[in-house]
Design a protein around this motif. Structure first.
Motif, short mmCIF file in Angstrom:
data_model
loop_
_atom_site.label_atom_id
_atom_site.label_comp_id
_atom_site.label_asym_id
_atom_site.label_seq_id
_atom_site.Cartn_x
_atom_site.Cartn_y
_atom_site.Cartn_z
N LYS A 46 -43.23 22.91 -31.26
CA LYS A 46 -42.90 21.53 -31.64
C LYS A 46 -41.48 21.18 -31.26
O LYS A 46 -41.20 20.11 -30.70
N THR A 47 -40.54 22.09 -31.53
CA THR A 47 -39.13 21.83 -31.26
C THR A 47 -38.87 21.75 -29.76
O THR A 47 -38.11 20.87 -29.30
N ARG A 48 -39.47 22.63 -28.98
CA ARG A 48 -39.29 22.59 -27.52
C ARG A 48 -39.81 21.26 -26.95
O ARG A 48 -39.19 20.68 -26.06
N ILE A 49 -40.94 20.80 -27.46
CA ILE A 49 -41.52 19.55 -26.98
C ILE A 49 -40.62 18.37 -27.34
O ILE A 49 -40.45 17.43 -26.54
N GLN A 50 -40.00 18.40 -28.50
CA GLN A 50 -39.16 17.29 -28.94
C GLN A 50 -37.87 17.16 -28.13
O GLN A 50 -37.39 16.05 -27.90
N ILE A 51 -37.29 18.29 -27.71
CA ILE A 51 -35.99 18.22 -27.04
C ILE A 51 -36.09 18.08 -25.53
O ILE A 51 -35.11 17.75 -24.87
N SER A 52 -37.27 18.31 -24.97
CA SER A 52 -37.41 18.32 -23.52
C SER A 52 -38.63 17.54 -23.03
O SER A 52 -39.76 17.89 -23.39
N PRO A 53 -38.42 16.53 -22.19
CA PRO A 53 -39.56 15.81 -21.59
C PRO A 53 -40.43 16.75 -20.75
O PRO A 53 -41.64 16.52 -20.61
N GLU A 54 -39.79 17.80 -20.21
CA GLU A 54 -40.54 18.76 -19.39
C GLU A 54 -41.57 19.50 -20.23
O GLU A 54 -42.74 19.63 -19.83
N ALA A 252 -28.50 6.78 -37.24
CA ALA A 252 -28.84 5.41 -36.84
C ALA A 252 -28.67 5.23 -35.34
O ALA A 252 -29.51 4.61 -34.67
N ASP A 253 -27.56 5.77 -34.80
CA ASP A 253 -27.30 5.68 -33.36
C ASP A 253 -28.38 6.40 -32.57
O ASP A 253 -28.82 5.92 -31.51
N CYS A 254 -28.84 7.53 -33.10
CA CYS A 254 -29.89 8.30 -32.43
C CYS A 254 -31.20 7.52 -32.41
O CYS A 254 -31.89 7.44 -31.38
N PHE A 255 -31.56 6.91 -33.54
CA PHE A 255 -32.76 6.08 -33.62
C PHE A 255 -32.72 4.98 -32.56
O PHE A 255 -33.67 4.77 -31.79
N VAL A 256 -31.59 4.24 -32.51
CA VAL A 256 -31.44 3.10 -31.60
C VAL A 256 -31.54 3.54 -30.15
O VAL A 256 -32.24 2.91 -29.34
N LYS A 257 -30.85 4.63 -29.79
CA LYS A 257 -30.83 5.09 -28.39
C LYS A 257 -32.18 5.62 -27.95
O LYS A 257 -32.59 5.40 -26.79
N ILE A 258 -32.88 6.31 -28.84
CA ILE A 258 -34.22 6.80 -28.47
C ILE A 258 -35.16 5.63 -28.21
O ILE A 258 -35.88 5.60 -27.19
N ILE A 259 -35.15 4.64 -29.10
CA ILE A 259 -36.02 3.47 -28.94
C ILE A 259 -35.66 2.68 -27.69
O ILE A 259 -36.53 2.25 -26.92
N LYS A 260 -34.36 2.50 -27.44
CA LYS A 260 -33.88 1.71 -26.30
C LYS A 260 -34.14 2.40 -24.97
O LYS A 260 -34.58 1.77 -24.01
N ASN A 261 -33.85 3.69 -24.90
CA ASN A 261 -33.92 4.42 -23.62
C ASN A 261 -35.27 5.05 -23.33
O ASN A 261 -35.63 5.24 -22.17
N GLU A 262 -36.03 5.39 -24.38
CA GLU A 262 -37.27 6.12 -24.16
C GLU A 262 -38.51 5.44 -24.75
O GLU A 262 -39.63 5.89 -24.53
N GLY A 263 -38.27 4.36 -25.51
CA GLY A 263 -39.39 3.64 -26.11
C GLY A 263 -39.67 4.11 -27.52
O GLY A 263 -39.42 5.27 -27.86
N PRO A 264 -40.18 3.22 -28.38
CA PRO A 264 -40.41 3.56 -29.79
C PRO A 264 -41.43 4.67 -30.03
O PRO A 264 -41.33 5.41 -31.00
N THR A 265 -42.40 4.78 -29.11
CA THR A 265 -43.42 5.82 -29.31
C THR A 265 -42.85 7.23 -29.17
O THR A 265 -43.47 8.20 -29.63
N THR A 266 -41.66 7.34 -28.55
CA THR A 266 -41.02 8.65 -28.41
C THR A 266 -40.71 9.25 -29.77
O THR A 266 -40.66 10.48 -29.93
N LEU A 267 -40.51 8.40 -30.77
CA LEU A 267 -40.23 8.89 -32.12
C LEU A 267 -41.39 9.71 -32.68
O LEU A 267 -41.20 10.53 -33.57
N TRP A 268 -42.58 9.48 -32.14
CA TRP A 268 -43.76 10.25 -32.58
C TRP A 268 -44.17 11.28 -31.53
O TRP A 268 -45.26 11.81 -31.59
N ARG A 269 -43.26 11.57 -30.58
CA ARG A 269 -43.56 12.63 -29.60
C ARG A 269 -43.68 13.96 -30.34
O ARG A 269 -42.88 14.29 -31.19
N GLY A 270 -44.70 14.70 -29.99
CA GLY A 270 -44.93 15.97 -30.68
C GLY A 270 -45.72 15.80 -31.97
O GLY A 270 -45.70 16.68 -32.83
#
Length: 301
Positions: A46-54, A252-270
């Protein structure tokens, strides 16, 4: 004659003191340490999937195959000693303090024990546990994401963290971790407690039944995954960012950057590996905890 024996038995039972706070916390910690020993490989994936798109592109099966193939089977248990320390501190408190917190929030009778109060009690216990367990959470995350065949030691990881980041490094991501713990434990304990009531009401099964506990724990694990996944993603990103390249300043900054740069669904990656971890973890933790409570003469939650 039989009546006297029955009265004597009742009196003997009544004088057995209920386990104290330390015993409750100890039982919760024991249940958690036993559980994490078996579930840890899922946490690594789970952790490997969360930190790496690869790794995310590989999925659960592909990640397992790659980690085992390039790093060896023991890599699936990287950081397990830090996980034991985390469970002995964090989970022992968030499970063991739930019932005392329920009483503190006024849950003294079935009539005034609402879902909101159960959620608040679980959240409070989770926050207290998170404050104690955060240093081990940071160490565990770093050890799980360390690639290569060498299995990092907990002391070596701690010394390196202290050298480069100081004592503050052990509390990196504390804001997101506390939020995650509050949402996780609030959802877990409230849903478990509430579902248990429904199962007893509609099936006639006893609270002490393993079937009742199993169904309630599985339901709690699913709802936990839905609510916790975004906070879990943010926590992992914050804890794993390098010391010399601060990508996110806070939760908060992490939430905003993930949503802005990778899309909101990234928050549920993994989501699937998180659920694959939460389902057995929640089930085993709660059932073992309930059985230990029974052995110690406590009533079922």
């Amino acid at each position: 004659m039989s009546l006297n024996r029955q009265q004597s038995s009742t009196m003997a039972t009544s004088v057995v003191a209920a386990p104290g706070l330390l015993q409750q916390v100890g039982m919760a910690g024991s249940a958690a340490v036993i559980t994490v020993s078996f579930i840890h490989p899922i946490d690594v994936v789970k952790t490997r999937i969360q930190i790496s798109p690869e790794y995310a592109a590989l999925g659960m099966g592909g990640t397992v195959k790659r980690v085992v193939g390039s790093e060896g089977i023991l890599a699936m248990w990287k950081g397990v000693n830090a996980a034991w320390c985390r469970e002995a501190s964090y989970t022992s408190l968030r499970l063991g303090l739930y019932e005392p917190c329920k009483i503190a929030f006024g849950c003294t009778t079935p009539e005034n024990t609402t879902f909101v109060k159960k959620f608040a009690a679980g959240s409070a216990a989770g926050a207290l546990g998170s404050l104690a367990g955060n240093p081990f959470d940071v160490l565990k995350t770093k050890m799980m994401t360390a690639e290569g065949r060498n299995v990092p030691s907990i002391m070596g990881t701690a010394k390196d963290l202290m050298k480069h980041q100081g004592i503050g490094g052990f509390y990196r991501g504390i804001d997101s971790n506390v939020m995650r713990a509050m949402v996780l434990n609030g959802t877990k304990m409230a849903c478990y407690d509430q579902t248990k009531g429904y199962v007893v009401q509609y099936t006639g099964l006893a609270k002490t039944s393993l079937v009742t506990q199993f169904i309630s724990a599985v339901a709690a694990g699913f709802f936990m995954t839905c609510t916790v996944s975004p906070f879990d993603m943010v926590r992992t990103r914050l804890m794993n960012q390098p010391a010399d390249a601060k990508i996110y300043s806070n939760a908060a900054d992490c939430f905003v950057k993930i949503i802005k740069n990778e899309g909101p669904t990234t928050l549920w990656r993994g989501f699937m590996p998180i659920w694959s971890r939460f389902a057995p973890t929640t089930t085993l933790q709660l059932i073992i905890f309930e059985q230990l409570r029974s052995v110690m003469g406590m009533k079922s939650m």
